[in-house]
Structures are given as C-alpha cells and as structure tokens.
Design an enzyme around this catalytic site. Sequence first.
Site, PDB file in Angstrom:
ATOM      1  N   HIS A 374       0.818  -1.220   0.000  1.00 35.00           N
ATOM      2  CA  HIS A 374       0.000   0.000   0.000  1.00 35.00           C
ATOM      3  C   HIS A 374       0.846   1.262   0.000  1.00 35.00           C
ATOM      4  O   HIS A 374       0.455   2.276  -0.584  1.00 35.00           O
ATOM      5  CB  HIS A 374      -0.961  -0.024   1.187  1.00 35.00           C
ATOM      6  CG  HIS A 374      -2.073  -1.003   1.004  1.00 35.00           C
ATOM      7  ND1 HIS A 374      -3.179  -0.747   0.242  1.00 35.00           N
ATOM      8  CD2 HIS A 374      -2.215  -2.278   1.445  1.00 35.00           C
ATOM      9  CE1 HIS A 374      -3.963  -1.799   0.235  1.00 35.00           C
ATOM     10  NE2 HIS A 374      -3.406  -2.738   0.949  1.00 35.00           N
ATOM     11  N   GLU A 610     -11.174 -11.713  -6.496  1.00 33.99           N
ATOM     12  CA  GLU A 610      -9.769 -11.651  -6.106  1.00 33.99           C
ATOM     13  C   GLU A 610      -9.269 -12.924  -5.425  1.00 33.99           C
ATOM     14  O   GLU A 610      -8.197 -12.933  -4.821  1.00 33.99           O
ATOM     15  CB  GLU A 610      -9.529 -10.444  -5.185  1.00 33.99           C
ATOM     16  CG  GLU A 610     -10.549 -10.261  -4.100  1.00 33.99           C
ATOM     17  CD  GLU A 610     -10.500  -8.878  -3.464  1.00 33.99           C
ATOM     18  OE1 GLU A 610      -9.492  -8.169  -3.621  1.00 33.99           O
ATOM     19  OE2 GLU A 610     -11.488  -8.509  -2.799  1.00 33.99           O
ATOM     20  N   ASP A 634      -4.604  -8.983  -4.966  1.00 33.64           N
ATOM     21  CA  ASP A 634      -4.865 -10.155  -4.133  1.00 33.64           C
ATOM     22  C   ASP A 634      -4.992 -11.423  -4.964  1.00 33.64           C
ATOM     23  O   ASP A 634      -4.623 -12.509  -4.514  1.00 33.64           O
ATOM     24  CB  ASP A 634      -6.135  -9.949  -3.301  1.00 33.64           C
ATOM     25  CG  ASP A 634      -5.841  -9.246  -1.979  1.00 33.64           C
ATOM     26  OD1 ASP A 634      -4.777  -9.501  -1.397  1.00 33.64           O
ATOM     27  OD2 ASP A 634      -6.678  -8.439  -1.541  1.00 33.64           O
ATOM     28  N   CYS A 681      -9.179  -3.617 -11.545  1.00 35.29           N
ATOM     29  CA  CYS A 681      -8.826  -2.452 -10.738  1.00 35.29           C
ATOM     30  C   CYS A 681      -7.578  -2.684  -9.902  1.00 35.29           C
ATOM     31  O   CYS A 681      -7.250  -1.883  -9.037  1.00 35.29           O
ATOM     32  CB  CYS A 681      -9.983  -2.055  -9.824  1.00 35.29           C
ATOM     33  SG  CYS A 681     -10.498  -3.339  -8.683  1.00 35.29           S
TER      34      CYS A 681
END
Length: 787
Positions: A374, A610, A634, A681
């Site tokens: 992140h 995911e 993921d 995404c």
Amino acid sequence: MSRAAELLRDMGRLLTRSHDLEETLENVVRLVARWMHAGGCSIYLSEDDGSTLVLRATRGLRPECVGQLRLRVGEGIVGAALESRETIAVPDWQRDDRFRLFPESGEERFRSLVAVPLIMRGMPMGVLTVQTARPRTFSAEELELLETISAQVASIIMNARLIALVAREGNIEPRSAARPEPFAAGTILRGIASSPGIAAGPVHLQRPQLDLDSLRYQPAASRRGEWRAVQSALRQTIRQLGDLRTAVGERLGEDFADVFTTHIMILEDQTFRQRLERHVAEHGDGARALREVLEDYSSIFAATPDPTIRERADDIRDVIGRVIEELVGVRQHNPPLRDGVIVVADWISPSDFVLLETEKIAGMITAHGGPASHASIFARSLEIPAVTGLPDLLERIRPTDRVIANGLDGEVIVNPTPEVLEEYQQRAQGFRRLWGRLDELRDLPSCTLDGREIRLSANIGGLNDLALAEHYGARGVGLFRTEILALSSRGFPDEDEQTRVYRNVAQRVAPDPVSIRTFDMGGDKAFPGEGVQERNPQLGWRSIRFLLDREDVFACQLRAILRANDPGNIRILIPMITSMDELDQTRAILAEQCERLGLSKLPPLGVMIETPAAVSIADHIATVVDFFAIGTNDLVQYVLAMDRENERIAASYDAFHPAVLAQIRRTSDVARAADIGCSVCGELAANPVAVPILIGMGISELSMTPFSIALVRQIVRALDTEKAEHLARSVEDCARASEVREKLWRAFVKMGLIDDRDLGPVIRRLLAARRSERRSTPPERSGMLPS
C-alpha cells in the site's frame, strides 16, 4: 462564532488543560448543563467488568450519589444507550417504559432525558446524560453536538485509564543495541522499483528507532536545573504537536487530528509529570528519566490483555520519544518536513501515510514491502518516486545523508558524487519529458484504432485524490478505497461523516460512475480499535468476513452510501467474496438498509473477484450482481501463494503468470456471457504492457492510480481490438511468464512502440525477463515499472 462552535471551543480548552479525571468530569457536566440550558447533566462510567455503570459526576442529581449509584448495562434508558451504542432521546420519561427511576438520586424532578454513549475506538466507556425539568424534544443539531462532546470525553477517559494503569505498575529496565557503520559515499543499493521516477535530496528518517542507551547527553549541573530543561523540552514538544494537529486538521479534518490531542494530553497529565519529576530527582538525568518512563509505559501497555490498550503502546513510545529527541537535540521527525526530502522508513502503513506532508516529499525509500504494497500504491497515486525492499537500510542510513531514489530501476545511491548526480538528473529529465508528452493526450478519447472505447477510471482513497483523477482525465472512479477513511481517523467514521465524503465524491465525478468499495480491513490493513492479531492475517478475519461479523459497521457504511447517492452514479463494491453464502448475507443487509431508508431502488451491486474461489463460482455470482471488478493484487497473491508485502519473493510475484491470466480470462468470459460489466482495478490494470492482453480478453474498464492513466491511454490508442484478441488467445498456450512477455514483445514491435524514443525504454524495461532469485536475496533490479 455559533453557540455550538463556542461550546466545542470551551470544551476543547477544558479537556486539554485538566489533569485530574474526576475534576475534569465535574467541569464537563457543569459546562454542558449551562450551554444546553438543562437542569441536569451526568456522566456514568463503566466498571472493569464491563457490565455495570457507576455515576461519576453530576450536575442536578444529589452529590452523595456519585460513586454509589449503580445500574447494569441494558438497564433503564441510560443502560440501554450503552448496550445499543446509540443515542436515546426521550422528551418525557413518564411516557417511556424503559425508564428506571432511582428515587435516592432526586431525578424524579426531571422529565426529559438524553443518553449519549461514550465510545472510544469501538470500546464502550460510559454514558453522558442531559435532563430538563420540563418535557423537551432536543433538535438533531443538539444531539449531534452532544455526540461530538461525548467522543471528546471518551478520549479523556481512555487516557486517564491508561495513566492509572501505569501508576499501579513498576519500572522496567531499558535495553540497549549497537548500530553498524554508516554507508560509504557512493554506495549503490539494489532494491525494488515501486513507483516510477527519479528523485534526489536529503534524507528524512520517518519514525527512526532511537538507540536510547547510546545517546550522548550531558545533564544540567543541578537536579533543579535538569528538571527545568525537561520542562522546556515538554513545552517545545507540546508546541510541535499542536502545530501538527492544526496542519493535519486543516488537511484531513478535525477527527483525523485527534491522535495529536491524545499525545498532548499524555504530556500534560499530572501523574505522568509527577512520575517523571521523581525520576529526575533520583538521579538528575532527564534523558534517562524519560527513557525509564517510556519503557515503563510501553511495557505495561504492551503486556495488558486488553487489545485497545496494547495499541496505545506505539502512541506512548512516539510521544515520549519526541520529548527525548527535543531534550538531547535530535530532531529526525519532530519538525514538519523540509521541501524536497527523501523519506526513509522501515515500512509505511496506510495509517502512517495520511499523516505525512506529501507535498514536501521528493521520493520514498522503505526497508520492507513490494510494488503491490500500500505504501507503493500511495506513492504512485501522488507521483512520488519510490524504492522498496532494502532490509538493512535503517541500520546504516543517517539523517545527514543525501540519496538518489531511482524508482525506474530500483536503485538507491547514498551520497552520490557530482558526476553521478548529474547523470541521474538527466535521466529524470527524460522521464519528465515522456510524461509531458503523454499529458498532451489527456483530453483525447481512450479508444482503440478500430473505435472501441475503454473506460480509464481512477483508484482513489479520499477527496484529495480527485484533483489528480481530474488532471489525468479519469472517466469516473473504479475503486474508492473507503478503508483509508477509517485508517486515517484511527476509527470507523460515523454515518454522517461517511455520507458527506461519499456524496462529495459522487457529485464531483458525476455523471461518470463511482464504485465505492466497502471497508477492506484486515490483512495488511489493521483494524481501527479492534486490536486483532492473527498468525496469518491474509487468510483470516478480513474484508467481508469482518464486515459480516461487525454488522453494525457494515450496515452503517451501507446506509451512508445509499444516502449519498443523490447524483445516482454510485455503485457498491464488496471485497473478498468467496462464497454465495457471504453474498446472500450481504444482499440481505443491503436490502434491509434500503428499506430502512425508504428507498425503492438499489444502486448497482458488484463484487471484487480476487480469489480462486470467486473465479470458480463466478457463473453463480454473476446471476445476482451487476458487475465484476477483478482485484489483481490479491488474486496474484492467492493464486501463486505469495505474500505481496514480502520483498524476498517480490521478483516471483508475477501477474503475467499463466495461471493468473487464466483466472482473468475465465472471469471476463463469465461476465460477457451474463451481460454484466467487468473491470480490472488492481495493479495489473496500470501496467501498460498488460493492456493489450486485458483488452483482448474483453475487459472494458481499467481502473488505476491517476498517474498511470496517461501512459495506459497511449497504449490503448495504439491498439487494434482484433489483434489484441488474437494475442490474448495465443498466451493461453504459454506455460511460463517469460513466454507471455516474449509474445508481448513481438506485439509491441509490430505496434512500433519498442523503438519510440521516450516510450520504448519504459516498455523494454517492463518486458525484461525476470530471472529467479534466491529467497534470501532481494532482486538486483525489479525489471518492473508499476503505475
């Protein structure tokens, strides 16, 4: 200034200047009663057993009842408010069967009653009540004001309990550790490229680990003089914290700045200061005294079984560490950032990131994490060059160093020579030239050569990201990471706050769609106030599993999303669905909230695909949802069984693995057969060399960090759909990621982009074959340029 603003101002002054809890609570009830024109105001606190409330302060009830009047959680209106964690307002208690009269308190003279629960980071602390002699209906504004005050009071109570915990415990001896030699001038470190660009500047150590035992410090000649020096350091630190609180409040809102209020309260607490003064009086060394108190607090909080208190250990270490640095003259992270710094950190969590003055950061280097972490995603969102995967970095870097952060090749050069610095400045200019050229395409449609439109939308984490999305010409928001709101405020925002944020985003983006993903907590994103620790969090209580268990949090967020959908362009996106049971429960809760709000129509509902489980049952999921959003970050992690935050295996974390591409292909095929939308995404959507395969598989929307849209648009406009479909079919026969890249290389050669002066080097770097690395050694070069 409005009366509400004046009350909050007075309350803030009262709370930050008071040191004794009982005195503070008495002042609070007196102030609230006066401002609310109420004859009674009381505060009940929960006992350690969590099942009993005790009257601790009152204005209007008999004083002798303080400490004596008890009731059970759930008993009467007061107990019901804490049990439900919701405000209860009763205009006349004589008409409410829930009321429990305590004649000894003298409350029979009152008629109206408002009971507001005191909640701190999800933990029930007590109840604030307001009573009037005549029946009275409190306005919505008055109730909202009381809830704001209650949140402030709950924070004070939490802090007082932590201080009391320390007062009952003994001292802990500190530990020491030695540091290795600093880097030699010109040292080149090989890490992982995680955000493109090149930056050079002075080092800014984010939250450095101080070697407290090795600090060289000369105390004052007398113990009285040393105590004055410590007091001066406390005043300076409080001033700095106040400045930080103001800056964060202006940037992110008052709720997000509350952590600094807590830090100030710790330093102003009377028990803390008495303990510190006692240590100074014993040996006359302020640095040692602060270190002793630091170890005292941190060890006690970390050892307690209460998870909420355990989380506060870092707050204690941070704030007292600031005072130590001020006293001895070390200022690595106290002041605001200088312009043009390279932030160096062990690891930057999402909750840390929102507190940085990002406009002053030229580059970032972290010891841990990979391109899909992140911190890396946030860096790319803000166009900050970044390098990760340097585990020994913090042991040897110094705050006086200057470094080059090469986010194109994953290099870090410590104290470069003038010649090397000039070379990299030229490379940086070339990179900026490419992006300037791409910027010229911003207002052109994202269409293939044969006219097929591909929607390029933005991934955002809050309102601040919208300016970048608009700048790069994003067509809507494909992923709104709402967990950033919870992480930045260190707690789940209330329904009204969420509604305001979601509505603001929807209005600014309209008529383009906004996909709001519900809180994707857990895994590498810690739960605010939950204190959850799991052996394998990526496979544990995260995302939809957490939300279904915490239906209060889930329902609150869904109501906020529904209320915010005035423009009619909001889509709801559910993360980490792995079973139809989870989806059925989600739809039932959503329908219940829709009915509660009197709405007849639901917004479009989608799920994140995911996990391999979701891919396997995608045809069943497609019968009850309106769209798919493939989360490749993921998906790669779970298909390949690789931790995306582990820099040791980052070279093998490969989204071009044939198994991953097969999962994307199946998902897209199911969506097309069911006639529902399907977007990507994850980070793969932002990788320009993946665009031909994704479009060839039938993906019609790519959502990415705004910074990546320009380069992806260039690739889309150079594509022919029929050739892209042929390429996507051909990679189905590949057994290795290297074979996929070889096919992509040939495709880009035919498109004429490999030899492009500015674009060619980027594509060649992205398509470079990634050789296998030993698990114990991070890759020399990433071979990858994520968005």
